[in-house]
Design an enzyme around this catalytic site. Structure first.
Site, short mmCIF file in Angstrom:
data_model
loop_
_atom_site.label_atom_id
_atom_site.label_comp_id
_atom_site.label_asym_id
_atom_site.label_seq_id
_atom_site.Cartn_x
_atom_site.Cartn_y
_atom_site.Cartn_z
N ASP A 156 -13.99 25.62 8.90
CA ASP A 156 -13.70 24.19 9.02
C ASP A 156 -12.86 24.01 10.27
O ASP A 156 -11.74 24.53 10.38
CB ASP A 156 -12.96 23.69 7.78
N THR A 214 -8.01 19.75 12.74
CA THR A 214 -6.66 19.91 13.27
C THR A 214 -6.23 21.36 13.13
O THR A 214 -5.73 21.98 14.06
CB THR A 214 -5.68 18.98 12.52
N ASP A 254 -9.95 20.62 -0.14
CA ASP A 254 -11.04 20.47 0.82
C ASP A 254 -11.67 21.83 1.13
O ASP A 254 -12.90 21.96 1.19
CB ASP A 254 -10.58 19.76 2.09
N ARG A 255 -10.85 22.85 1.31
CA ARG A 255 -11.38 24.20 1.53
C ARG A 255 -12.17 24.67 0.32
O ARG A 255 -13.26 25.23 0.46
CB ARG A 255 -10.23 25.19 1.80
N THR A 269 -3.84 24.77 35.44
CA THR A 269 -3.20 24.86 34.13
C THR A 269 -4.06 24.26 33.02
O THR A 269 -4.22 24.86 31.95
CB THR A 269 -1.82 24.18 34.15
#
Length: 170
Positions: free
Chosen positions: A48, A51, A28-29, A103
């Site tokens: 990109d 995730t 994909d990269r 937080t």
């Protein structure tokens, strides 16, 4: 009709892979950076944002220099949970980057600032080393969210991997 599968290779469509073992670069990269360079035939940085966040560089003459892989926003936030007391926050994009006053704000703002600063610094180093500011392509799920927050212009290209696939398997 037999299925065809794209794979990372030493060279594709004028781009030479910078990995020591080209087949170890995620396909994909590879497809995204080949598509970006082929869109303009000059220096590019391909970010990109999913995730994981990946950042790859290709020089004006089509040499892939390699890249970086870092946690995306969700993974950064999730990384805090196992070893900190009570820090369990979704890794959403922070609307502001000033210091958090609770937080959840602190985690979101810190993660967003880290990712933006990482991209800015890395693109700056690449521009300094090659003597030319690259065109920055953003793709992936968080691309649109971060696009307007960088201090330079970017091209948001959600189909960059598919564009590369069209080059790999015409």
């Amino acid at each position: 009709m037999r299925p065809e599968f794209a794979a990372s290779t030493a060279e594709l469509a004028g781009v030479t892979c910078g990995y020591e073992a080209p087949t170890r670069l995620g396909v994909d990269r590879w497809l995204a950076l080949v598509a970006a360079w082929n869109a303009i035939h000059r220096a590019v940085a391909v970010v990109d944002l999913g995730t994981a966040a990946t950042l790859d560089f290709v020089t004006a003459d089509g040499r892939h220099l390699g890249g970086y892989i870092v946690p995306g926003l969700g993974l950064m936030a999730a990384a805090l949970a196992p070893d900190t007391a009570g820090v369990r926050v979704a890794g959403d994009l922070a609307p502001e980057l000033g210091p958090g006053r609770n937080t959840a704000q602190a985690v979101r703002r810190g993660s967003t600032a880290m990712l933006l600063d990482f991209i800015e610094a890395s693109v700056g180093r690449f521009a300094d080393s090659c003597g030319d500011a690259p065109e920055v392509f953003l793709t992936g799920g968080d691309a649109q969210l971060l696009a307007g927050r960088l201090p330079f212009s970017v091209r948001v290209e959600p189909d960059l991997v598919l564009d590369g696939l069209a080059l790999a398997l015409p």
